[in-house]
Motif scaffolding. Structure first.
Motif, PDB file in Angstrom:
ATOM      1  N   ASP A  99       1.293  -0.934   0.387  1.00  0.00           N
ATOM      2  CA  ASP A  99       0.140  -0.118  -0.073  1.00  0.00           C
ATOM      3  C   ASP A  99       1.310   1.225   0.069  1.00  0.00           C
ATOM      4  OD1 ASP A  99      -2.159   1.399  -0.113  1.00  0.00           O
ATOM      5  OD2 ASP A  99      -2.468   1.020   2.360  1.00  0.00           O
ATOM      6  N   VAL A 108       0.104  -4.957   3.378  1.00  0.00           N
ATOM      7  CA  VAL A 108      -0.714  -5.506   3.864  1.00  0.00           C
ATOM      8  C   VAL A 108      -0.383  -6.915   3.574  1.00  0.00           C
ATOM      9  CG1 VAL A 108      -2.918  -5.176   2.589  1.00  0.00           C
ATOM     10  CG2 VAL A 108      -1.530  -2.965   2.857  1.00  0.00           C
ATOM     11  N   SER A 150      -0.807  -7.658  10.027  1.00  0.00           N
ATOM     12  CA  SER A 150      -0.536  -6.457   8.679  1.00  0.00           C
ATOM     13  C   SER A 150      -0.405  -4.764   9.513  1.00  0.00           C
ATOM     14  CB  SER A 150      -1.630  -6.707   7.860  1.00  0.00           C
ATOM     15  OG  SER A 150      -1.856  -5.755   6.662  1.00  0.00           O
ATOM     16  N   SER A 154       2.929  -2.831   9.532  1.00  0.00           N
ATOM     17  CA  SER A 154       3.261  -1.459   8.578  1.00  0.00           C
ATOM     18  C   SER A 154       3.134  -0.536  10.131  1.00  0.00           C
ATOM     19  CB  SER A 154       1.831  -1.110   8.045  1.00  0.00           C
ATOM     20  OG  SER A 154       0.906  -0.986   8.404  1.00  0.00           O
TER      21      SER A 154
END
Length: 179
Positions: A99, A108, A150, A154
């Motif tokens: 992303d 992701v 996820s 991130s």
């Protein structure tokens, strides 16, 4: 203002035009850094909020899954050998995507199901309803674990660029306020 911060130029119309262009470029750069910092801050806060919500929900889901495992073992007996013998390939798999948030790529993860359920007939003699409930609860737990993984992967990828762009923006605004 110290003498080293001053730019020595010859006072002419051409020098004035050049300085105006440099000022416009500096203002545009500062505005772009501010927009990037704002976008990263917004996404950072969204991820942080979602991590907290997911962790709270994860506790409830894992408690429910553990309880349904105890129920299934009580009603269907020990079915672990049947499950171990029937395992040949994973049903739930994870796909990694990227992303892009303000020029920062974040990993992701998403889960998907592949293949058929090889445990459809498990618990047919007794405890079938509890085994179906057990599958649903653990599927929900795996789904939440993938979502949490996820978000948490991130998080550091977003934290470092956010700090860098925020510091750059703050330095630019300090420089412009002293001028």
């Amino acid at each position: 203002m110290s003498g080293k911060d001053r730019i020595e130029i010859f006072p002419s119309r051409m020098a004035q035009t050049i300085m105006k262009a440099r000022l416009k470029g500096a203002q545009t750069g500062r505005n772009l850094l501010k927009k990037k910092s704002d976008a990263l801050t917004l996404r950072f806060r969204q991820i942080l909020k979602k991590i907290i919500e997911t962790k709270m929900l994860m506790g409830e889901v894992m408690r429910e899954a553990a309880f349904s495992l105890a129920e299934a073992k009580f009603t269907a007996g020990d079915f672990s050998t049947t499950v171990i013998q029937n395992v040949n390939k994973a049903q739930v798999k994870i796909r990694a995507k990227k992303d892009n948030v303000a020029g920062v790529t974040l990993p992701v993860f998403e889960h998907y199901h592949e293949g058929t359920d090889s445990y459809e007939l498990t618990g047919l003699a007794r405890g079938g309803e509890q085994l179906a409930k057990l599958k649903r609860n653990y599927a929900k737990a795996v789904e939440l674990l993938v979502e949490l993984a996820s978000l948490q992967s991130s998080f550091p990828g977003l934290n470092v660029p956010l700090l860098i762009s925020s510091q750059s923006w703050m330095k630019e605004s300090e420089r412009s306020s002293t001028d």
